[in-house]
Write a protein that holds these residues in place. Structure first.
Motif, mmCIF file in Angstrom:
data_model
loop_
_atom_site.group_PDB
_atom_site.id
_atom_site.type_symbol
_atom_site.label_atom_id
_atom_site.label_comp_id
_atom_site.label_asym_id
_atom_site.label_seq_id
_atom_site.Cartn_x
_atom_site.Cartn_y
_atom_site.Cartn_z
ATOM 1 N N LYS A 38 0.733 -1.158 -0.038
ATOM 2 C CA LYS A 38 -0.351 -0.059 -0.069
ATOM 3 C C LYS A 38 1.097 1.138 0.020
ATOM 4 O O LYS A 38 0.420 2.663 -0.949
ATOM 5 N N GLN A 39 1.826 0.757 0.425
ATOM 6 C CA GLN A 39 2.783 2.165 0.998
ATOM 7 C C GLN A 39 4.162 1.959 -0.149
ATOM 8 O O GLN A 39 4.290 2.098 -1.185
ATOM 9 N N ALA A 40 3.795 4.328 -1.229
ATOM 10 C CA ALA A 40 4.904 3.749 -2.394
ATOM 11 C C ALA A 40 6.547 3.623 -1.895
ATOM 12 O O ALA A 40 6.928 2.950 -2.764
ATOM 13 N N HIS A 41 6.589 3.879 -1.100
ATOM 14 C CA HIS A 41 8.780 3.664 -0.796
ATOM 15 C C HIS A 41 8.330 2.134 -0.706
ATOM 16 O O HIS A 41 9.359 2.096 -1.281
ATOM 17 N N SER A 42 7.885 1.415 -0.315
ATOM 18 C CA SER A 42 7.439 0.292 -0.019
ATOM 19 C C SER A 42 7.497 -0.892 -0.787
ATOM 20 O O SER A 42 7.988 -1.527 -1.529
ATOM 21 N N ARG A 43 6.462 -0.293 -2.110
ATOM 22 C CA ARG A 43 6.502 -0.613 -3.256
ATOM 23 C C ARG A 43 7.837 -0.092 -3.890
ATOM 24 O O ARG A 43 7.898 -1.695 -4.992
ATOM 25 N N LEU A 44 8.351 0.564 -4.287
ATOM 26 C CA LEU A 44 9.798 1.597 -4.994
ATOM 27 C C LEU A 44 10.623 -0.082 -4.350
ATOM 28 O O LEU A 44 10.903 -0.039 -5.429
ATOM 29 N N LYS A 45 10.966 0.105 -3.215
ATOM 30 C CA LYS A 45 11.746 -0.886 -2.886
ATOM 31 C C LYS A 45 11.513 -2.392 -3.441
ATOM 32 O O LYS A 45 12.426 -2.491 -3.996
ATOM 33 N N ASP A 46 11.144 -2.679 -3.305
ATOM 34 C CA ASP A 46 10.034 -4.248 -3.880
ATOM 35 C C ASP A 46 10.299 -4.300 -5.036
ATOM 36 O O ASP A 46 10.742 -5.684 -5.015
ATOM 37 N N ASP A 47 9.834 -3.025 -6.000
ATOM 38 C CA ASP A 47 10.104 -3.791 -6.942
ATOM 39 C C ASP A 47 11.345 -3.360 -7.449
ATOM 40 O O ASP A 47 11.554 -4.515 -8.601
ATOM 41 N N VAL A 48 12.003 -2.666 -7.427
ATOM 42 C CA VAL A 48 13.364 -2.067 -7.557
ATOM 43 C C VAL A 48 14.578 -3.123 -7.465
ATOM 44 O O VAL A 48 15.076 -3.957 -8.251
ATOM 45 N N LEU A 49 14.116 -3.580 -6.322
ATOM 46 C CA LEU A 49 15.137 -4.447 -5.399
ATOM 47 C C LEU A 49 14.628 -6.083 -5.404
ATOM 48 O O LEU A 49 15.138 -7.294 -5.403
ATOM 49 N N CYS A 50 13.773 -6.686 -6.770
ATOM 50 C CA CYS A 50 12.633 -7.687 -6.683
ATOM 51 C C CYS A 50 14.025 -8.586 -7.747
ATOM 52 O O CYS A 50 14.016 -9.588 -7.366
ATOM 53 N N ASP A 51 14.587 -8.342 -8.669
ATOM 54 C CA ASP A 51 15.694 -9.139 -9.145
ATOM 55 C C ASP A 51 17.153 -8.511 -9.659
ATOM 56 O O ASP A 51 17.591 -8.686 -10.987
ATOM 57 N N TYR A 52 16.876 -7.260 -8.582
ATOM 58 C CA TYR A 52 18.478 -6.792 -8.382
ATOM 59 C C TYR A 52 19.031 -8.136 -7.726
ATOM 60 O O TYR A 52 19.049 -8.167 -7.023
ATOM 61 N N ASP A 53 20.374 -8.413 -9.175
ATOM 62 C CA ASP A 53 22.148 -8.381 -8.435
ATOM 63 C C ASP A 53 22.798 -7.396 -8.005
ATOM 64 O O ASP A 53 23.394 -7.318 -8.321
ATOM 65 N N LEU A 54 22.679 -7.727 -6.748
ATOM 66 C CA LEU A 54 23.872 -7.061 -6.071
ATOM 67 C C LEU A 54 25.488 -7.265 -5.975
ATOM 68 O O LEU A 54 26.609 -6.691 -6.503
ATOM 69 N N GLU A 55 25.803 -8.557 -6.922
ATOM 70 C CA GLU A 55 27.574 -9.109 -7.038
ATOM 71 C C GLU A 55 27.185 -8.484 -8.628
ATOM 72 O O GLU A 55 28.741 -8.422 -8.999
ATOM 73 N N ILE A 56 26.487 -7.998 -9.340
ATOM 74 C CA ILE A 56 26.499 -7.946 -11.059
ATOM 75 C C ILE A 56 26.828 -6.670 -11.447
ATOM 76 O O ILE A 56 26.094 -5.508 -10.364
ATOM 77 N N ARG A 57 27.942 -6.258 -12.202
ATOM 78 C CA ARG A 57 28.358 -4.637 -12.301
ATOM 79 C C ARG A 57 26.997 -3.660 -12.225
ATOM 80 O O ARG A 57 26.395 -4.403 -13.396
ATOM 81 N N PRO A 58 26.450 -2.594 -12.581
ATOM 82 C CA PRO A 58 25.610 -2.122 -12.016
ATOM 83 C C PRO A 58 25.527 -1.089 -14.247
ATOM 84 O O PRO A 58 25.207 -0.329 -14.143
ATOM 85 N N LYS A 59 26.314 -2.085 -15.015
ATOM 86 C CA LYS A 59 25.723 -1.397 -16.311
ATOM 87 C C LYS A 59 25.226 -3.208 -16.869
ATOM 88 O O LYS A 59 25.305 -4.007 -17.126
ATOM 89 N N LEU A 60 23.541 -2.026 -18.195
ATOM 90 C CA LEU A 60 23.115 -3.478 -18.995
ATOM 91 C C LEU A 60 24.586 -3.877 -20.326
ATOM 92 O O LEU A 60 24.041 -4.227 -20.924
ATOM 93 N N ASN A 61 24.921 -3.301 -20.178
ATOM 94 C CA ASN A 61 26.384 -2.768 -21.284
ATOM 95 C C ASN A 61 27.690 -3.208 -20.932
ATOM 96 O O ASN A 61 27.809 -2.102 -20.068
ATOM 97 N N HIS A 62 27.835 -4.495 -20.767
ATOM 98 C CA HIS A 62 29.226 -4.615 -19.729
ATOM 99 C C HIS A 62 30.531 -3.929 -20.424
ATOM 100 O O HIS A 62 31.049 -4.556 -19.536
#
Length: 425
Positions: A38-62
């Protein structure tokens, strides 16, 4: 044959169970990601971190390097010359772009920025290369929240105390300057993966608290490309902050410089007393003790190791040698003045030549009247010649001792002047 069938059956069963288990994990994960809050901040964090892999360098083009911009906000500093390290209390600030942390603000009640703990994000492994202690966690960014903007811009501010190795150069103590470097870089990534750059304003010192003993003279910053012949296809860049600090010498002038000048004056005043006076020996002994106490005090405050020996210690050592020389001259002159023999003929010749000039009169006699000069030259008012056969042995010896004393004053004064010049150079 029967056992073979059983083994095949068991193997197939294990494979099926494993596949079904993985399928259930994927389904549960998908249902969790699709779950809406129901809260926007919680939805935002859940959606952004849903399939986020913190081991991968954050570039779409490696093949594109992640640019890390670095800025330091210096709060305070201190220097330990005994342990040889510079301590920096600063906020290390890092900026980069994370292609995996982007969202449309309209989908989340207009939220354009939020914070994430570093444990949830990919964090560059920026390390302090020349740490004083190499054990423990070497990464700079830890235990903080990072500020993230909807377009993927990330900013992390990591406050900390950074002890960096810096060998003290105490040659010009207590007017010494120290040059220390703070070096950071990625621990594992090459420059083709993580590119370190300085921010537009690499260092901010507006909130710097001044150190009572050291004054910050200058701060420079350079980027080392990290090219090495061992790795022609890779670079390992690092950022170097160079700090130049200068000791505030007011306190040390009173405790180190002024006493040294006092020792010089004491040594020169000793030579104004006649060698036959016992007070001269007493003052020389006091002078020697004062030098020893002075050297002990300086050595107590200054480390016994470093790139160079402090000049002030060398000055104290040389001054102590001069005092011992004065003691030796005093003992010799006391023996001469008490000896029944006359002073050497060569000494009388030099004294006679010195008395022929006005400067010689000023150096050798305290009474500048012509009568006294005539007596010393064995004349009486320029009219009667003193019998050269009957000489006053005691007067000759005293005059020779005075001549040596005055010569020592000149030589020692010149030596001290030379030592002072060498100290200042």
């Amino acid at each position: 044959m029967f056992m073979t069938k059983i083994c095949i059956f068991i193997t197939i069963t294990i494979v099926v169970i494993s596949i079904f288990s993985n399928y259930l994990k994927v389904m549960v994960s998908s249902e969790w990601c699709m779950k809406s809050s129901k809260q926007a901040h919680s939805r935002l964090k859940d959606d952004v971190l849903c399939d986020y892999d913190l081991e991968i360098r954050p570039k779409l083009n490696h093949t594109v390097a992640t640019v890390i911009s670095v800025k330091m906000i210096l709060k305070s500093f201190s220097f330990d010359m005994h342990s040889h390290y510079l301590s920096l209390n600063a906020w290390a600030t890092f900026f980069w772009a994370d292609d995996h942390l982007q969202w449309d603000p309209e989908d989340y009640d207009g939220i354009k920025s939020t914070t994430f703990p570093v444990e949830s994000l990919w964090i560059p492994d920026i390390s302090h290369y020349n740490r004083y202690e190499q054990d423990g966690n070497h990464e700079i960014i830890s235990n903080v929240n990072c500020y993230v903007v909807y377009n993927g811009k990330v900013a992390c501010v990591s406050p900390g105390k950074y002890d960096t190795l810096c060998t003290a150069d105490l040659k010009y103590y207590p007017y010494d300057r120290q040059t220390c470097s703070f070096v950071i870089g990625s621990w594992m990534y090459s420059g083709e993966e993580v590119d370190l750059q300085f921010f537009n304003d690499p260092i901010n010192m507006e909130e710097l608290t001044q150190n009572p003993e050291w004054k910050l003279i200058n701060v420079t910053y350079t980027r080392n490309s990290g090219e090495d012949s061992c790795c022609p296809n890779s670079t390992f860049p690092s950022l170097i902050y160079t700090f130049v600090i200068e000791r505030r010498g007011e306190f040390f002038e009173a405790t180190a410089v002024i006493p040294a000048l006092g020792l010089i004056l004491m040594t020169l005043l000793i030579l104004t007393l006649e060698a036959k006076e016992s007070e001269r020996i007493t003052l020389i002994v006091c002078d020697i003790i004062s030098h020893i106490i002075y050297l002990h005090y300086i050595s107590w405050n200054v480390p016994s190791f470093g790139d160079n020996v402090p000049k002030i210690i060398l000055f104290g050592r040389d001054s102590l040698v001069i005092v011992f020389f004065v003691l030796m001259i005093t003992v010799i002159l006391r023996n001469i003045t008490k000896s029944p023999e006359t002073s050497p003929n060569w000494a009388n010749d030099y004294i006679s030549k010195a008395l022929e000039s006005r400067l010689g009169h000023m150096v050798l006699v305290l009474d500048f009247t012509m009568k006294n000069i005539a007596k010393i030259k064995r004349e009486e008012d320029g009219e009667n010649i003193v019998d050269n056969v009957q000489r006053n042995v005691e007067k000759d010896c005293n005059l020779f001792a005075k001549f040596v004393d005055r010569l020592c004053v000149v030589l020692i004064s010149f030596t001290y002047l030379l030592l002072i010049i060498l100290f200042l150079l």
